[in-house]
Design a protein around this motif. Structure first.
Motif, PDB file in Angstrom:
ATOM      1  N   VAL A 176       1.010  -1.263  -0.034  1.00  0.00           N
ATOM      2  CA  VAL A 176      -0.048  -0.055  -0.069  1.00  0.00           C
ATOM      3  C   VAL A 176       0.912   1.337  -0.004  1.00  0.00           C
ATOM      4  O   VAL A 176       1.775   1.349   0.797  1.00  0.00           O
ATOM      5  N   VAL A 177       0.660   2.121  -0.929  1.00  0.00           N
ATOM      6  CA  VAL A 177       1.127   3.228  -1.044  1.00  0.00           C
ATOM      7  C   VAL A 177       0.494   4.571  -0.360  1.00  0.00           C
ATOM      8  O   VAL A 177      -0.844   4.773  -0.658  1.00  0.00           O
ATOM      9  N   ILE A 178       1.213   5.192   0.557  1.00  0.00           N
ATOM     10  CA  ILE A 178       0.341   6.462   0.957  1.00  0.00           C
ATOM     11  C   ILE A 178       0.846   7.791   0.405  1.00  0.00           C
ATOM     12  O   ILE A 178       2.010   8.078   0.072  1.00  0.00           O
ATOM     13  N   GLY A 179      -0.122   8.446  -0.422  1.00  0.00           N
ATOM     14  CA  GLY A 179       0.041   9.605  -0.812  1.00  0.00           C
ATOM     15  C   GLY A 179      -0.555  10.987  -0.033  1.00  0.00           C
ATOM     16  O   GLY A 179      -1.381  10.747   0.704  1.00  0.00           O
ATOM     17  N   GLY A 180      -0.232  12.149  -0.570  1.00  0.00           N
ATOM     18  CA  GLY A 180      -0.668  13.514   0.116  1.00  0.00           C
ATOM     19  C   GLY A 180      -1.721  14.111  -0.387  1.00  0.00           C
ATOM     20  O   GLY A 180      -2.433  13.332  -1.113  1.00  0.00           O
ATOM     21  N   PRO A 181      -1.877  15.402  -0.072  1.00  0.00           N
ATOM     22  CA  PRO A 181      -1.258  16.168   0.612  1.00  0.00           C
ATOM     23  C   PRO A 181      -1.471  16.201   1.914  1.00  0.00           C
ATOM     24  O   PRO A 181      -2.471  16.240   2.508  1.00  0.00           O
ATOM     25  N   CYS A 182      -0.157  16.403   2.784  1.00  0.00           N
ATOM     26  CA  CYS A 182      -0.339  16.260   4.222  1.00  0.00           C
ATOM     27  C   CYS A 182       1.445  16.528   4.826  1.00  0.00           C
ATOM     28  O   CYS A 182       2.023  15.710   4.657  1.00  0.00           O
ATOM     29  N   HIS A 183       1.404  17.666   5.440  1.00  0.00           N
ATOM     30  CA  HIS A 183       2.744  18.045   6.084  1.00  0.00           C
ATOM     31  C   HIS A 183       2.308  17.406   7.566  1.00  0.00           C
ATOM     32  O   HIS A 183       1.692  17.634   8.133  1.00  0.00           O
ATOM     33  N   ALA A 184       3.750  17.037   8.000  1.00  0.00           N
ATOM     34  CA  ALA A 184       3.897  16.588   9.352  1.00  0.00           C
ATOM     35  C   ALA A 184       3.468  17.617  10.424  1.00  0.00           C
ATOM     36  O   ALA A 184       2.820  17.423  11.504  1.00  0.00           O
ATOM     37  N   GLU A 185       3.939  18.802  10.152  1.00  0.00           N
ATOM     38  CA  GLU A 185       3.597  20.011  11.170  1.00  0.00           C
ATOM     39  C   GLU A 185       2.380  20.194  11.257  1.00  0.00           C
ATOM     40  O   GLU A 185       2.023  20.702  12.231  1.00  0.00           O
ATOM     41  N   GLU A 186       1.604  20.048  10.277  1.00  0.00           N
ATOM     42  CA  GLU A 186       0.024  20.431  10.547  1.00  0.00           C
ATOM     43  C   GLU A 186      -0.813  19.201  11.032  1.00  0.00           C
ATOM     44  O   GLU A 186      -1.553  19.565  11.939  1.00  0.00           O
ATOM     45  N   VAL A 187      -0.177  18.192  10.611  1.00  0.00           N
ATOM     46  CA  VAL A 187      -0.918  16.788  11.510  1.00  0.00           C
ATOM     47  C   VAL A 187      -0.488  17.185  12.869  1.00  0.00           C
ATOM     48  O   VAL A 187      -1.233  16.781  13.777  1.00  0.00           O
ATOM     49  N   ALA A 188       0.742  17.599  13.343  1.00  0.00           N
ATOM     50  CA  ALA A 188       0.997  17.743  14.880  1.00  0.00           C
ATOM     51  C   ALA A 188       0.030  18.730  15.340  1.00  0.00           C
ATOM     52  O   ALA A 188      -0.276  18.925  16.658  1.00  0.00           O
ATOM     53  N   GLN A 189      -0.228  19.704  14.536  1.00  0.00           N
ATOM     54  CA  GLN A 189      -1.352  20.776  15.007  1.00  0.00           C
ATOM     55  C   GLN A 189      -2.758  20.277  15.036  1.00  0.00           C
ATOM     56  O   GLN A 189      -3.551  21.072  15.215  1.00  0.00           O
TER      57      GLN A 189
END
Length: 336
Positions: A140-153
């Protein structure tokens, strides 16, 4: 087939994106046991003690049982039925050192890596099949859009899960879904992997242009040409029906090209301002996947005789030490 009622998940990697995935998995409502491979033993000790990653996203509370965090990759993988790979592409081989094909037997392997394995010049799915004999339907391949910093928030974000088997993609996606993570399912495994590689190169190109002083008007034209170039590339290598305007392609490109959190854009901006590659790498102290991807993609371009002017510009600047100003000037004449 994944049974979500008793999933045991290993996350391999300890950077910001891996730390964000630990948070996603622990915040998801589905019951699961999480194991975490962290490269440095001293970081393992710190995380076990203080429940925070000392090097990346240090504000995120780590809700993994201390005994499930280790720098022994075989110990971590052996206890799980799902393995999530989340290291920079250039470091994947060293992270998996000592593992053999039988260690992955009957496991679902998830790639959250947006790069190419440098020596083999393969996207991660291809590398897993050739090196560890993992069947395509178990990847399984995971694509974005998703930045780690916004996940943290905990800002609302979207992830695309691609697999040749719809059930597998749905099962893995359910493990990540939460009040701030929405999931999308796709069957375009190769296209999404290559798209994720290319968007880093295009973000680097955008950074170079910004560093040279080009404005928003030019950036808009650059990115509109970039999405057409991406469409041309993935169609040449993996022809199938896809909508290049969806979030896994255009969305991921836009966030990587424009976001303040984009390390590839930051790296390119430094190059445009006159930094050498070595000085930019030292100052960032983080991996910009686009740098390594540029050389790998250039090899693919030459093998298939493709015309990719934006990728070529980035390669000429990074690897052939051509003038960024001169190369962008030539590129600009090619835009439509």
């Amino acid at each position: 087939m994944i049974d979500n009622s008793k999933s045991k998940i290993a996350v391999i990697g300890s950077g910001s994106w891996a730390t964000a995935m630990i948070k996603m998995l622990t915040d998801s409502t589905l019951s699961k046991e999480i194991f975490w491979w962290v490269r440095k033993p001293e970081d393992v000790t710190f995380i076990r003690t203080y429940k925070h990653n000392p090097s990346y996203l240090s504000a995120v509370e780590v809700k993994v049982q201390p005994e499930n965090i280790s720098s022994d990759v075989r110990e971590i993988v052996s206890q799980c039925d799902i393995v999530v790979l989340n290291t920079p592409a250039a470091y994947l081989k060293s992270a998996l050192e000592g593992l053999i094909a039988s260690d992955f037997k009957d496991k679902t392997v998830v790639s959250a890596i947006k790069g190419i394995i440098p020596d083999e010049n393969q996207i991660v799915g291809e590398y897993l099949r050739s090196q560890y004999d993992i069947p395509l339907e178990k990847i399984v391949v995971i694509g974005g859009p998703c930045h780690a910093e916004e996940v943290a928030q905990e800002k609302l974000s979207y992830l695309t899960f691609a697999s040749s088997t719809k059930h597998e993609a749905n099962a893995v996606a359910a493990l990540f879904a939460s009040r701030y993570i929405n999931t999308i399912i796709s069957d375009d495994v190769i296209g999404i992997e290559y798209g994720a590689v290319l968007k880093n190169i295009y973000a680097l190109a955008g950074g170079i242009c910004h560093g040279l002083g080009y404005g928003d008007n030019f950036q808009a034209v650059l990115i509109s040409n970039a999405i057409r170039e991406m469409d041309y590339f993935v169609e040449a290598l993996a022809p199938q029906h896809r909508d290049i305007k969806t979030s896994a392609y255009l969305g991921d490109l836009l966030v990587t090209a424009y976001s303040q959190f984009s390390r590839n854009r930051t790296f390119g901006n430094m190059i445009g301002k006159g930094y050498t590659v070595q000085s930019a790498q030292l100052e960032m102290n983080m991996v910009a996947e686009g740098y390594y991807a540029s050389a790998c993609i250039q090899s693919v371009i030459q093998r298939f005789e493709l015309r990719m002017p934006i990728c070529n510009m980035v390669f000429q600047v990074l690897y052939n030490h051509q003038s960024a100003s001169a190369e962008v000037t030539k590129l600009a004449k090619d835009f439509t």
